[in-house]
Design an enzyme around this catalytic site. Sequence first.
Site, short mmCIF file in Angstrom:
data_model
loop_
_atom_site.label_atom_id
_atom_site.label_comp_id
_atom_site.label_asym_id
_atom_site.label_seq_id
_atom_site.Cartn_x
_atom_site.Cartn_y
_atom_site.Cartn_z
N HIS A 1 -33.32 89.54 61.37
CA HIS A 1 -31.91 89.12 61.42
C HIS A 1 -31.00 90.11 60.66
CE1 HIS A 1 -33.14 86.44 57.77
NE2 HIS A 1 -32.65 87.58 57.33
N HIS B 1 -28.04 83.92 52.75
CA HIS B 1 -28.05 85.07 51.82
C HIS B 1 -26.88 85.01 50.85
CE1 HIS B 1 -30.31 86.34 55.41
NE2 HIS B 1 -30.89 87.25 54.69
N HIS C 1 -39.42 94.70 54.41
CA HIS C 1 -38.23 95.39 53.91
C HIS C 1 -37.96 95.01 52.47
CE1 HIS C 1 -36.43 91.57 55.32
NE2 HIS C 1 -35.26 91.87 54.74
N GLU D 1 -39.43 87.02 53.77
CA GLU D 1 -38.77 86.20 54.80
C GLU D 1 -39.73 85.81 55.94
OE1 GLU D 1 -34.17 87.89 54.43
OE2 GLU D 1 -35.41 88.54 56.09
#
Length: 281
Positions: A12, A59, A193, A240
């Site tokens: 995303h 976030h 990431h 995530e």
Amino acid sequence: MAKIIGGVTTSHIPAIGNAMANKLENDPYWKRFFDGYEPVKAWLEDQKPDIAIVVYNDHGLNFFLDTVPTFAIGCADEYVNADEGWGLPSSASFQGDTEFSWHIAESLINQNFDMTTCQEMLVDHGCVVPMNLMWRHLPEWPCQLIPLAVNTVQHPLPSAKRCYDLGKALRVAIESYPEDKKVVIIGTGGLSHQLQGERAGIIDVEFDLQCMNYIINDPEKMTAYSNSEIMRKAGTEGVEVIMWMVMRGALSPNVNVLHKHYHAPISNTGAGVVLLVDAKD
Ligand code: DHB
Ligand code: FE
């Protein structure tokens, strides 16, 4: 009766939203990444789900670090996107289904998942970028949204196992809803990431591919990873991937893989797309 027609996973990354806003899909940097979504888009176009349950992490748009629910579900008729400061144009609002949301919340809580219920919920790139990837450049959203937020930001985080079990409970919740609704579950985030610190930019392709394989074929193996192990391999934000396990838990033990695609790096991230449906056996 409501029915899960399939599950999708996707990254995303906000930069994907920017690329779509600027129609860069055929740009050499982006083309292979976006081509990976074509079979999923075609399947959705054919299947026409009524509701997308998007499993994502906020976030900092709706929940800030002072108050972060472990699991939260939207119980609203509308979900608004707002400027997060990425230079992304805000997307059109999404229509919700309050009655279905409350049914799911009640069922999950009865199954001992103590959800936070949100009658107002701003949705950020974690939810909006996947919606745009699935239904891009349409005049209006073709299905309703139920956002389900998982804390992957403020430790302690729920485990991959807990997320998998939440997915199983979500299936029970959906299948006990009396109205005929076709539901697609979209698990978002990952893959490897890390956005800050000395290891910023790390990608472990081998681990990403192994996660995809475990999640599809042997999700119990994925539940054996602790979040620390996932972060050591895949970076702090790579954790995530636990949200993919919510989607996986909502499908049957055996699944058919209708599509699978991996691309790295895209904006410093390993990006995976999977489309799964229940196996008939
Ligand atoms: C970025 C942000 C995300 O939330 C994510 O999941 C991946 C990448 C980014 O800022 O590049
Ligand atoms: Fe993210």
